[in-house]
Design an enzyme around this catalytic site. Structure first.
Site, short mmCIF file in Angstrom:
data_model
loop_
_atom_site.label_atom_id
_atom_site.label_comp_id
_atom_site.label_asym_id
_atom_site.label_seq_id
_atom_site.Cartn_x
_atom_site.Cartn_y
_atom_site.Cartn_z
N ASN A 1 -20.30 12.17 49.36
CA ASN A 1 -21.38 11.16 49.38
C ASN A 1 -22.37 11.57 50.47
O ASN A 1 -22.10 11.37 51.65
CB ASN A 1 -20.76 9.79 49.67
CG ASN A 1 -21.81 8.72 49.89
OD1 ASN A 1 -22.98 8.90 49.57
ND2 ASN A 1 -21.38 7.58 50.43
N TRP A 2 -23.50 12.14 50.05
CA TRP A 2 -24.47 12.62 51.04
C TRP A 2 -25.22 11.49 51.72
O TRP A 2 -25.92 11.73 52.71
CB TRP A 2 -25.50 13.54 50.37
CG TRP A 2 -24.98 14.83 49.86
CD1 TRP A 2 -23.67 15.25 49.82
CD2 TRP A 2 -25.76 15.89 49.30
NE1 TRP A 2 -23.61 16.51 49.27
CE2 TRP A 2 -24.87 16.93 48.94
CE3 TRP A 2 -27.12 16.07 49.06
CZ2 TRP A 2 -25.31 18.11 48.37
CZ3 TRP A 2 -27.55 17.25 48.49
CH2 TRP A 2 -26.65 18.26 48.15
N LYS A 3 -25.14 10.29 51.16
CA LYS A 3 -25.92 9.13 51.67
C LYS A 3 -27.40 9.50 51.73
O LYS A 3 -27.85 10.32 50.92
CB LYS A 3 -25.36 8.69 53.03
CG LYS A 3 -23.85 8.52 53.02
CD LYS A 3 -23.35 7.78 54.20
CE LYS A 3 -21.83 7.75 54.15
NZ LYS A 3 -21.24 6.93 55.18
N HIS B 1 -20.21 0.60 47.70
CA HIS B 1 -19.98 1.21 49.01
C HIS B 1 -20.20 0.15 50.09
O HIS B 1 -21.06 -0.72 49.95
CB HIS B 1 -20.93 2.40 49.21
CG HIS B 1 -20.57 3.23 50.40
ND1 HIS B 1 -20.90 2.85 51.68
CD2 HIS B 1 -19.87 4.39 50.50
CE1 HIS B 1 -20.42 3.77 52.52
NE2 HIS B 1 -19.79 4.70 51.84
N GLU C 1 -21.68 0.21 52.79
CA GLU C 1 -23.06 0.14 53.31
C GLU C 1 -23.94 -0.68 52.37
O GLU C 1 -24.83 -1.40 52.82
CB GLU C 1 -23.61 1.57 53.51
CG GLU C 1 -22.94 2.25 54.70
CD GLU C 1 -22.82 3.76 54.61
OE1 GLU C 1 -23.52 4.38 53.80
OE2 GLU C 1 -22.01 4.33 55.38
N GLU D 1 -11.79 2.55 51.26
CA GLU D 1 -12.50 2.99 52.45
C GLU D 1 -12.47 1.88 53.50
O GLU D 1 -13.27 0.94 53.43
CB GLU D 1 -13.96 3.29 52.10
CG GLU D 1 -14.13 4.34 51.05
CD GLU D 1 -15.47 5.06 51.18
OE1 GLU D 1 -15.45 6.28 51.40
OE2 GLU D 1 -16.51 4.40 51.11
N GLY E 1 -17.65 6.81 59.14
CA GLY E 1 -18.65 7.35 60.06
C GLY E 1 -18.34 7.08 61.52
O GLY E 1 -19.19 7.27 62.39
N SER F 1 -13.98 9.03 57.61
CA SER F 1 -13.80 10.12 58.58
C SER F 1 -12.76 11.14 58.14
O SER F 1 -12.01 11.67 58.97
CB SER F 1 -13.47 9.54 59.97
OG SER F 1 -14.52 8.72 60.42
N GLY G 1 -17.97 11.39 53.43
CA GLY G 1 -19.36 11.19 53.87
C GLY G 1 -19.81 12.37 54.71
O GLY G 1 -20.18 13.43 54.20
N GLY G 2 -19.78 12.21 56.04
CA GLY G 2 -20.29 13.21 56.98
C GLY G 2 -19.86 14.64 56.69
O GLY G 2 -20.69 15.56 56.67
C1 PEP Z 1 -18.28 7.20 53.18
O1 PEP Z 1 -19.33 6.72 53.57
O2 PEP Z 1 -17.95 7.03 51.99
C2 PEP Z 1 -17.47 7.93 54.13
C3 PEP Z 1 -16.20 8.07 53.86
O3 PEP Z 1 -18.09 8.40 55.26
P1 PEP Z 1 -17.43 9.31 56.43
O4 PEP Z 1 -16.63 10.37 55.74
O5 PEP Z 1 -18.63 9.87 57.14
O6 PEP Z 1 -16.62 8.39 57.26
#
Ligand code: PEP
Length: 253
Positions: free
Chosen positions: A9-11, A98, A100, A170, A176, A216, A237-238
């Site tokens: 997920n590049w956001k 999600h 967010e 999640e 994040g 994470s 994500g990241g």
């Molecule tokens: C996400 O936003 O779906 C996620 C898992 O982010 P991160 O890996 O950066 O915690």
């Protein structure tokens, strides 16, 4: 048996050139290294890069997902993107619910249900995110919260529809933040979700649904998270913004 899935997920990251470089970086690594047979890689870039990403993917290296979709079919909804549009671009998956989107854009379990319906109607597979915030975890309410999200977001579906769904657990406190759920915490909730699915749809179907962990996840912790019986992969994500890290995670089964 169910698929292993690693979805990036590049956001809202990357300009066009950076996106191009990232997809190319992923492709270059995949030309050298083969992923395990039962592992499906999915890349979810921002809307403007979907076409470029799916042209590169060419159905062979990875599948492509959107990060959001409208809960409406079509019409005067400025700024929205419909499931029919995604279908017409042959997009395979779409992230829904999600944390967010729930926190910043007011998405509720009812919105999630409506978006899931749109996606299924147009042949896309929803990746439905659930998970508790820190205060809920501290109050030991994670099971109630996740149960409500799963029931209200998904349990109106028929068994045939449910088979198309991927669930991502999640914990919001791990997204994040650099804080990862322990493998035991992840397995506990994944098993809980699979039990809910078993009670509603039966064991055979519950055993077919991929449940991903997100929060994470990185190359250094993916192996121990994915080693759990009910953890079928990750929503990343990241770490999905670095081609090497993303593929290293996908090689962690
Ligand atoms: C996400 O936003 O779906 C996620 C898992 O982010 P991160 O890996 O950066 O915690």
């Amino acid at each position: 048996m169910r698929k292993h899935i690693v979805a990036g997920n590049w956001k809202m990251n990357c300009n066009f050139n950076e996106a191009d470089e990232l997809v190319n970086g992923i492709m270059e690594i995949l030309e050298e290294k083969e992923l395990p047979r039962d592992t499906q890689l999915i890349v979810c870039p921002p809307f403007p890069y979907l076409e470029m990403t799916s042209d590169y993917a060419n159905d062979s290296y990875f599948m492509v997902g959107a990060q959001n979709v409208s809960d409406q079919e079509k019409g005067a909804y400025t700024g929205e993107v419909s499931a029919e549009m995604l279908e017409s671009m042959e997009i395979d998956y779409c992230i829904v619910g999600h944390s967010e989107r729930r926190a910043y854009y007011g998405e509720t379990n009812a919105t999630v249900a409506a978006k899931v319906n749109q996606l299924l109607k147009h042949g896309l597979k929803p990746i439905v995110c659930v998970g508790e915030v820190l205060e809920e975890r501290e109050a030991n309410r994670q099971f109630d919260v996740v149960k409500q999200q799963v029931e209200e977001g998904l349990f109106h579906l028929t068994a045939e529809q449910m088979k198309e769904v991927v669930i991502a657990y999640e914990p919001v406190w791990a997204i994040g933040t650099g804080k990862t759920a322990t493998p035991e915490q992840a397995q506990e909730i994944h098993h809980f979700i699979r039990t809910l699915l078993t009670e509603k749809y039966g064991k055979e179907l519950a055993d077919e649904i991929s449940i991903l962990y997100g929060g994470s996840c990185k190359p250094s912790n993916a192996k121990e998270l994915f080693a759990n019986a009910d953890v079928d992969g990750g929503l990343i994500g990241g770490a999905s913004l670095k081609a090497d890290d993303f593929i290293a995670i996908a090689m962690s089964f």
